[in-house]
Design an enzyme around this catalytic site. Structure first.
Site, PDB file in Angstrom:
ATOM      1  N   ARG A   1      -2.090  -6.554 -11.965  1.00 64.14           N
ATOM      2  CA  ARG A   1      -2.041  -6.580 -10.501  1.00 64.14           C
ATOM      3  C   ARG A   1      -3.175  -7.474  -9.976  1.00 64.14           C
ATOM      4  O   ARG A   1      -2.979  -8.253  -9.053  1.00 64.14           O
ATOM      5  CB  ARG A   1      -2.214  -5.167  -9.912  1.00 64.14           C
ATOM      6  CG  ARG A   1      -1.163  -4.133 -10.274  1.00 64.14           C
ATOM      7  CD  ARG A   1       0.199  -4.491  -9.747  1.00 64.14           C
ATOM      8  NE  ARG A   1       0.201  -4.793  -8.334  1.00 64.14           N
ATOM      9  CZ  ARG A   1       0.121  -3.877  -7.333  1.00 64.14           C
ATOM     10  NH1 ARG A   1       0.092  -2.604  -7.622  1.00 64.14           N
ATOM     11  NH2 ARG A   1       0.128  -4.255  -6.070  1.00 64.14           N
TER      12      ARG A   1
ATOM     13  N   GLN B   1       3.657  -6.202  -7.014  1.00 67.52           N
ATOM     14  CA  GLN B   1       3.907  -5.392  -8.207  1.00 67.52           C
ATOM     15  C   GLN B   1       4.854  -6.131  -9.154  1.00 67.52           C
ATOM     16  O   GLN B   1       4.626  -6.202 -10.361  1.00 67.52           O
ATOM     17  CB  GLN B   1       4.520  -4.042  -7.808  1.00 67.52           C
ATOM     18  CG  GLN B   1       4.844  -3.144  -8.991  1.00 67.52           C
ATOM     19  CD  GLN B   1       3.612  -2.670  -9.722  1.00 67.52           C
ATOM     20  OE1 GLN B   1       2.708  -2.136  -9.113  1.00 67.52           O
ATOM     21  NE2 GLN B   1       3.560  -2.862 -11.034  1.00 67.52           N
TER      22      GLN B   1
ATOM     23  N   HIS C   1       8.013  -4.623  -2.896  1.00 65.03           N
ATOM     24  CA  HIS C   1       6.659  -4.549  -3.472  1.00 65.03           C
ATOM     25  C   HIS C   1       6.470  -5.806  -4.348  1.00 65.03           C
ATOM     26  O   HIS C   1       6.403  -5.726  -5.573  1.00 65.03           O
ATOM     27  CB  HIS C   1       6.547  -3.272  -4.305  1.00 65.03           C
ATOM     28  CG  HIS C   1       5.136  -2.833  -4.571  1.00 65.03           C
ATOM     29  ND1 HIS C   1       4.025  -3.548  -4.172  1.00 65.03           N
ATOM     30  CD2 HIS C   1       4.654  -1.743  -5.236  1.00 65.03           C
ATOM     31  CE1 HIS C   1       2.935  -2.916  -4.563  1.00 65.03           C
ATOM     32  NE2 HIS C   1       3.280  -1.832  -5.197  1.00 65.03           N
TER      33      HIS C   1
ATOM     34  N   ASP D   1       9.956   4.648 -11.946  1.00 66.23           N
ATOM     35  CA  ASP D   1       8.934   4.893 -10.923  1.00 66.23           C
ATOM     36  C   ASP D   1       9.088   6.346 -10.472  1.00 66.23           C
ATOM     37  O   ASP D   1      10.084   7.003 -10.800  1.00 66.23           O
ATOM     38  CB  ASP D   1       9.145   3.923  -9.749  1.00 66.23           C
ATOM     39  CG  ASP D   1       7.987   3.941  -8.746  1.00 66.23           C
ATOM     40  OD1 ASP D   1       6.969   4.608  -9.020  1.00 66.23           O
ATOM     41  OD2 ASP D   1       8.116   3.299  -7.692  1.00 66.23           O
TER      42      ASP D   1
ATOM     43  N   CYS E   1       5.123   1.262 -12.512  1.00 69.34           N
ATOM     44  CA  CYS E   1       4.144   0.647 -11.606  1.00 69.34           C
ATOM     45  C   CYS E   1       2.935   1.551 -11.364  1.00 69.34           C
ATOM     46  O   CYS E   1       1.907   1.075 -10.902  1.00 69.34           O
ATOM     47  CB  CYS E   1       4.818   0.271 -10.298  1.00 69.34           C
ATOM     48  SG  CYS E   1       5.668   1.637  -9.505  1.00 69.34           S
TER      49      CYS E   1
ATOM     50  N   ARG F   1      -0.131  -3.072   3.737  1.00 68.53           N
ATOM     51  CA  ARG F   1       0.675  -2.026   3.080  1.00 68.53           C
ATOM     52  C   ARG F   1       1.086  -1.028   4.148  1.00 68.53           C
ATOM     53  O   ARG F   1       0.233  -0.502   4.865  1.00 68.53           O
ATOM     54  CB  ARG F   1      -0.112  -1.314   1.979  1.00 68.53           C
ATOM     55  CG  ARG F   1       0.559   0.005   1.568  1.00 68.53           C
ATOM     56  CD  ARG F   1      -0.044   0.660   0.362  1.00 68.53           C
ATOM     57  NE  ARG F   1       0.292  -0.069  -0.845  1.00 68.53           N
ATOM     58  CZ  ARG F   1       0.302   0.487  -2.069  1.00 68.53           C
ATOM     59  NH1 ARG F   1      -0.013   1.758  -2.232  1.00 68.53           N
ATOM     60  NH2 ARG F   1       0.603  -0.233  -3.114  1.00 68.53           N
TER      61      ARG F   1
HETATM   62  N1   CP Z   1       1.566   0.401  -8.084  1.00 71.42           N
HETATM   63  C1   CP Z   1       0.880   0.565  -6.941  1.00 71.42           C
HETATM   64  O1   CP Z   1       1.217  -0.012  -5.889  1.00 71.42           O
HETATM   65  O2   CP Z   1      -0.211   1.352  -7.061  1.00 71.42           O
HETATM   66  P1   CP Z   1      -1.084   1.904  -5.829  1.00 71.42           P
HETATM   67  O3   CP Z   1      -0.143   2.750  -4.972  1.00 71.42           O
HETATM   68  O4   CP Z   1      -2.182   2.692  -6.466  1.00 71.42           O
HETATM   69  O5   CP Z   1      -1.590   0.732  -5.054  1.00 71.42           O
END
Ligand code: CP
Length: 329
Positions: free
Chosen positions: A316, A137, A134, A230, A271, A107
């Site tokens: 997830r 997600q 992403h 989002d 998300c 990430r």
């Molecule tokens: N939706 C998502 O990626 O959540 P986090 O940032 O908590 O990993």
């Protein structure tokens, strides 16, 4: 027979519709096993590295729990506790981790970074969020939509707010691949990038999907099966952007009017994390500075029966488990 062994998941663009549906089927199978208390440890003895250059709750926990359920050990690396980027290049880090680990989650910032990691690691690399995409997600979102609506093909998804972000990009790709309708509903300057939209439209021409851009929030929401949004300032973007984003995007807030325009069948998806009340320090700061008690979604919609946001969060873990098992076994 779908075989994904050794593959990386950097963007859903690299996966066929059949491969995406296979991952969703596998995720549903893993979820059913988990609910029935059936343990399996299908990747016993393997090890994975989790690189997080940005903060996370869901993605980190999903990878760690999924790894444990699969019988794997995981190592968490953040910028403060690793050399990545400061003292060691991505290419060198990739070659070191690839000698020790069977798979690597990343990430961070640019898509080029996760792609470089995958080029040098020699083991599967999974994109846990970059500035551009992403994909894990989007897989969880597809799983959630299919659970609630019983189908994906023909489903109409309207994404309100900043439609040029990593989650919206991945959803647009997913919708194009699976014959769904994707409406980016935003002011024109927040529409998805032309290059990606053109690619998605070319795929849509083959699958029967539809990719639309719309600036009127109620027109964009009309008849949608899924209303998605989002946060307006993404991970890694500066706080100075809040003022401009609130001015530009407040008309695209998901509220009761938007859900009514969509219709009673519509699901609300996000998300997470979300600014829907004053339960966060950022939410309270925004309230003091701008006088609004919710941003991209009202608390009324967030807490309504249409909201499936915690199903998405749970999924997830099941989808990430499916990705790891499919690419490692
Ligand atoms: N939706 C998502 O990626 O959540 P986090 O940032 O908590 O990993």
């Amino acid at each position: 027979m779908t075989d994904l062994k050794g593959r990386s998941l950097l963007t859903l663009m690299d996966f066929s519709s059949e491969e995406i549906l296979y991952l969703l089927d596998e995720a549903a199978r893993f979820k059913a096993m988990k609910k029935s208390g059936i343990t399996h440890r299908l990747c016993e003895g393997k090890n994975i590295a989790l690189i997080f250059e940005k903060t996370s709750t869901r993605t980190r926990c999903a990878f760690e729990v999924a790894a444990a359920d699969l019988g794997m050990h995981s190592t968490f690396l953040d910028p403060a506790s690793s050399q990545l980027g400061k003292k060691e290049s991505i290419a060198d880090t990739a070659r070191v981790l690839g000698r020790m680990y069977d798979g690597i989650e990343y990430r961070g910032f640019g898509q080029d970074r996760v792609e470089e990691l995958a080029r040098f690691a020699g083991v599967p690399v999974w994109n846990g969020l970059t500035d551009d995409f992403h994909p894990t997600q989007a897989l969880a979102d597809l799983m959630t939509i299919r659970e609630h609506l019983g189908r994906l093909e023909g489903v109409k998804l309207a994404y309100l707010g900043d439609t040029d972000g990593n989650t919206s990009n991945s959803l647009m790709v997913a919708c194009a691949k699976l014959g769904m309708s994707f409406t980016a509903c935003a002011p024109e300057k927040y529409f998805p990038g032309r290059e990606l939209a053109d690619k998605c439209r070319a795929i849509a021409a083959q699958t029967g999907a539809e990719i639309r851009f719309e600036s009127d929030p109620l027109c964009g929401a009309k008849g949608a099966d899924v209303i998605y949004t989002d946060v307006w300032v993404a991970l890694g973007e500066p706080d100075e952007l809040w003022k401009e984003r609130i001015e530009d995007l407040l008309p695209y807030q998901v509220n009761a009017r938007v859900m009514e325009a969509a219709g009673p069948q519509a699901l609300f998806m996000h998300c997470l994390p979300s600014f829907h009340d004053l339960g966060t320090s950022i939410g309270r700061d925004i309230y003091e500075r701008f006088g609004i008690d919710a941003m991209e979604v009202t608390d009324e919609v967030f807490e309504s029966p249409a909201s499936v946001v915690f199903d998405e969060a749970e999924n997830r873990m099941h989808t990430i488990k499916a990705i790891m098992a499919a690419t490692l076994r």
